[in-house]
Design a protein around this motif. Sequence first.
Motif, PDB file in Angstrom:
ATOM      1  N   ARG A   1      10.001   7.663   2.443  1.00 27.08           N
ATOM      2  CA  ARG A   1       8.911   7.646   1.469  1.00 27.08           C
ATOM      3  C   ARG A   1       8.827   6.344   0.669  1.00 27.08           C
ATOM      4  N   PRO A   2       9.943   5.749   0.197  1.00 28.74           N
ATOM      5  CA  PRO A   2       9.823   4.529  -0.617  1.00 28.74           C
ATOM      6  C   PRO A   2       9.216   3.346   0.130  1.00 28.74           C
ATOM      7  N   ALA A   3       9.190   3.407   1.454  1.00 27.37           N
ATOM      8  CA  ALA A   3       8.804   2.235   2.238  1.00 27.37           C
ATOM      9  C   ALA A   3       7.698   2.504   3.241  1.00 27.37           C
ATOM     10  N   SER A   4       7.103   3.678   3.193  1.00 31.99           N
ATOM     11  CA  SER A   4       6.173   4.047   4.252  1.00 31.99           C
ATOM     12  C   SER A   4       5.071   4.943   3.722  1.00 31.99           C
ATOM     13  N   GLY A   5       3.830   4.536   3.992  1.00 36.30           N
ATOM     14  CA  GLY A   5       2.684   5.354   3.599  1.00 36.30           C
ATOM     15  C   GLY A   5       1.669   5.398   4.723  1.00 36.30           C
ATOM     16  N   ALA A   6       0.398   5.414   4.364  1.00 35.97           N
ATOM     17  CA  ALA A   6      -0.661   5.535   5.365  1.00 35.97           C
ATOM     18  C   ALA A   6      -0.661   4.371   6.341  1.00 35.97           C
ATOM     19  N   GLU A   7      -0.267   3.167   5.886  1.00 39.54           N
ATOM     20  CA  GLU A   7      -0.240   2.012   6.790  1.00 39.54           C
ATOM     21  C   GLU A   7       0.732   2.228   7.941  1.00 39.54           C
ATOM     22  N   HIS A   8       1.853   2.925   7.668  1.00 42.64           N
ATOM     23  CA  HIS A   8       2.801   3.243   8.727  1.00 42.64           C
ATOM     24  C   HIS A   8       2.269   4.352   9.632  1.00 42.64           C
ATOM     25  N   GLN A   9       1.443   5.232   9.093  1.00 49.24           N
ATOM     26  CA  GLN A   9       0.847   6.260   9.939  1.00 49.24           C
ATOM     27  C   GLN A   9      -0.094   5.636  10.970  1.00 49.24           C
ATOM     28  N   PHE A  10      -0.793   4.575  10.587  1.00 52.53           N
ATOM     29  CA  PHE A  10      -1.582   3.826  11.566  1.00 52.53           C
ATOM     30  C   PHE A  10      -0.675   3.318  12.682  1.00 52.53           C
ATOM     31  N   SER A  11       0.422   2.672  12.289  1.00 54.80           N
ATOM     32  CA  SER A  11       1.339   2.094  13.262  1.00 54.80           C
ATOM     33  C   SER A  11       1.960   3.166  14.147  1.00 54.80           C
ATOM     34  N   HIS A  12       2.434   4.250  13.541  1.00 55.15           N
ATOM     35  CA  HIS A  12       3.101   5.300  14.320  1.00 55.15           C
ATOM     36  C   HIS A  12       2.147   5.939  15.319  1.00 55.15           C
ATOM     37  N   LEU A  13       0.899   6.137  14.924  1.00 50.99           N
ATOM     38  CA  LEU A  13      -0.074   6.710  15.850  1.00 50.99           C
ATOM     39  C   LEU A  13      -0.243   5.811  17.068  1.00 50.99           C
ATOM     40  N   TRP A  14      -0.422   4.526  16.832  1.00 49.58           N
ATOM     41  CA  TRP A  14      -0.595   3.592  17.951  1.00 49.58           C
ATOM     42  C   TRP A  14       0.660   3.552  18.820  1.00 49.58           C
TER      43      TRP A  14
ATOM     44  N   PRO B   1       0.812  -1.228   0.000  1.00 49.32           N
ATOM     45  CA  PRO B   1       0.000   0.000   0.000  1.00 49.32           C
ATOM     46  C   PRO B   1       0.838   1.268   0.000  1.00 49.32           C
ATOM     47  N   ALA B   2       2.044   1.225   0.577  1.00 51.80           N
ATOM     48  CA  ALA B   2       2.910   2.413   0.546  1.00 51.80           C
ATOM     49  C   ALA B   2       3.246   2.789  -0.897  1.00 51.80           C
ATOM     50  N   GLY B   3       3.447   1.780  -1.748  1.00 54.84           N
ATOM     51  CA  GLY B   3       3.703   2.058  -3.160  1.00 54.84           C
ATOM     52  C   GLY B   3       2.524   2.723  -3.831  1.00 54.84           C
ATOM     53  N   ALA B   4       1.307   2.286  -3.494  1.00 48.25           N
ATOM     54  CA  ALA B   4       0.118   2.926  -4.054  1.00 48.25           C
ATOM     55  C   ALA B   4       0.024   4.384  -3.625  1.00 48.25           C
ATOM     56  N   ASP B   5       0.337   4.655  -2.368  1.00 52.95           N
ATOM     57  CA  ASP B   5       0.315   6.040  -1.885  1.00 52.95           C
ATOM     58  C   ASP B   5       1.321   6.904  -2.642  1.00 52.95           C
ATOM     59  N   TRP B   6       2.495   6.332  -2.941  1.00 50.47           N
ATOM     60  CA  TRP B   6       3.511   7.106  -3.668  1.00 50.47           C
ATOM     61  C   TRP B   6       3.062   7.351  -5.108  1.00 50.47           C
TER      62      TRP B   6
ATOM     63  N   TRP C   1      12.393   3.307  -6.511  1.00 49.25           N
ATOM     64  CA  TRP C   1      11.184   2.479  -6.616  1.00 49.25           C
ATOM     65  C   TRP C   1      11.564   1.023  -6.907  1.00 49.25           C
ATOM     66  N   GLY C   2      12.486   0.811  -7.839  1.00 50.30           N
ATOM     67  CA  GLY C   2      12.892  -0.538  -8.206  1.00 50.30           C
ATOM     68  C   GLY C   2      13.584  -1.283  -7.075  1.00 50.30           C
ATOM     69  N   LEU C   3      14.322  -0.563  -6.236  1.00 52.69           N
ATOM     70  CA  LEU C   3      14.987  -1.215  -5.108  1.00 52.69           C
ATOM     71  C   LEU C   3      13.974  -1.870  -4.179  1.00 52.69           C
ATOM     72  N   VAL C   4      12.865  -1.187  -3.924  1.00 49.13           N
ATOM     73  CA  VAL C   4      11.851  -1.723  -3.020  1.00 49.13           C
ATOM     74  C   VAL C   4      10.913  -2.685  -3.735  1.00 49.13           C
ATOM     75  N   GLN C   5      10.312  -2.207  -4.808  1.00 48.33           N
ATOM     76  CA  GLN C   5       9.240  -2.960  -5.446  1.00 48.33           C
ATOM     77  C   GLN C   5       9.760  -4.123  -6.276  1.00 48.33           C
ATOM     78  N   GLY C   6      11.017  -4.059  -6.735  1.00 47.97           N
ATOM     79  CA  GLY C   6      11.576  -5.133  -7.560  1.00 47.97           C
ATOM     80  C   GLY C   6      11.521  -6.501  -6.885  1.00 47.97           C
ATOM     81  N   PRO C   7      12.135  -6.659  -5.695  1.00 45.96           N
ATOM     82  CA  PRO C   7      12.122  -7.978  -5.040  1.00 45.96           C
ATOM     83  C   PRO C   7      10.910  -8.217  -4.148  1.00 45.96           C
ATOM     84  N   LEU C   8       9.980  -7.261  -4.085  1.00 47.31           N
ATOM     85  CA  LEU C   8       8.942  -7.300  -3.053  1.00 47.31           C
ATOM     86  C   LEU C   8       8.047  -8.524  -3.148  1.00 47.31           C
ATOM     87  N   ARG C   9       7.482  -8.803  -4.323  1.00 44.54           N
ATOM     88  CA  ARG C   9       6.513  -9.911  -4.424  1.00 44.54           C
ATOM     89  C   ARG C   9       7.177 -11.249  -4.128  1.00 44.54           C
ATOM     90  N   ALA C  10       8.422 -11.437  -4.587  1.00 46.16           N
ATOM     91  CA  ALA C  10       9.127 -12.689  -4.290  1.00 46.16           C
ATOM     92  C   ALA C  10       9.404 -12.819  -2.791  1.00 46.16           C
TER      93      ALA C  10
END
Length: 422
Positions: free
Chosen positions: A227-240, A160-165, A181-190
């Motif tokens: 930014r490459p690794a953190s979006g709204a999902e991390h904002q949930f975590s950081h708030l908690w 989801p962080a990628g979608a936010d970016w 972007w490629g550094l994160v998203q390249g190996p991500l699914r594997a």
Amino acid sequence: VADAYRATFGDRAAVVIGDERTMAVAGDAVLAGLKAGGVELVEPYVFPGDPELYAKYENIETLRDALRDVDAVPVAVGSGTLNDIVKRAAGELGREYLVVCTAASMDGYTAFGSSIAVDGFKQTLTCPAPAVCVADWTVMAAAPQVMTASGYGDLLGKVPAGADWIIADALGAEAIDDYVWGLVQGPLRASLSKPESLASGDVPATGELAEGLVMSGLAMQAHQSSRPASGAEHQFSHLWEMEGHGVDIKPRRLSHGFKVAVGSVAIAALYERLFERDLTGLDVDAAVAAYPDAAAMEARSRAAHQPHLVEEVVVQTMAKHLTPEQLRERLGLVKSLWPELKPKLQAQLIPAAELQRMLRAVGAPAHPYDIALTWAEFKATYQRAQMIRKRYTVLDLLLELNLLDELVAELFAPGGFWAEQE
């Protein structure tokens, strides 16, 4: 470790830093390996094992002051918290350091900054990444399974962080760096593809997970931002985290990755509600009229947060507040881009129900009840998390569209994603 150390630091002395647990797991072996490799050693610095070490600034000050008069290169042996403490302490002393990873539990090993609580507010403090990172898959696979599951949750958040970016890039808020972007998203699914194997301690699967985590950290280092690794999902975590949720959960504190896991499902479900809307027919005038002015936005932020967080939350919220003219321009762009933006977002995301299946297979939380959140607390997080970071995410887009409250209500209404699971 000794070979990597000498190749980077030559004949300089080393000081090994761990806590009582990590010294038993790997620290003593690191000391023996460095000694056998001819590296001069000074007395190790060992944090107590109980209570559990926490990434708060006071621990950085303690370590920094202990190392100030020690002429040696820090060698951190541990996972997230210990690495973050050593990273910032070494940075404040102007020293390079080496980290020996003991668990595939998070993506911060190779990142440029440290995630630290300062006066109770969790934030990323700038400091250099390690000069050397050594990760032994066998050691990492033997770590408590809960730590591997936590790393999986942290890595899954890059979806989801990628979608936010993608949204931030399309709307001119923050451009995508294709290399990063490629550094994160390249190996991500594997790296995310074998949750069942990770749950059983499989060494090759742990290596794939570790690769994804290390590459995510390198991406943050290259971008000098999370930014490459953190979006709204991390904002949930950081708030908690900033509100102390999970500190008293036993036998160990609720991990960052576990909170990110639940945040990732929450944001994926919100995206699915967004995709049900045709934004090409957006009533821009109505959305602009509904958007809070500066005074109302500040009041909204002050009313929603605990006293120790309010002032910094207001700073973050107001940094992304728009004038009516700016909002009108952005919403016009959303309308024109939506036919091509929507399929890009759908291709990036994984359905919320599938994310839950993957998380449960690896042994990670997939529901707010799994992390001891009440239903009301969880529902309110959708609005409150939007305020704590100036980073542009889907939460900001929906607030500007005047859809945030409406779509969240749909998630919890009969037939909605969360209502079905309550």
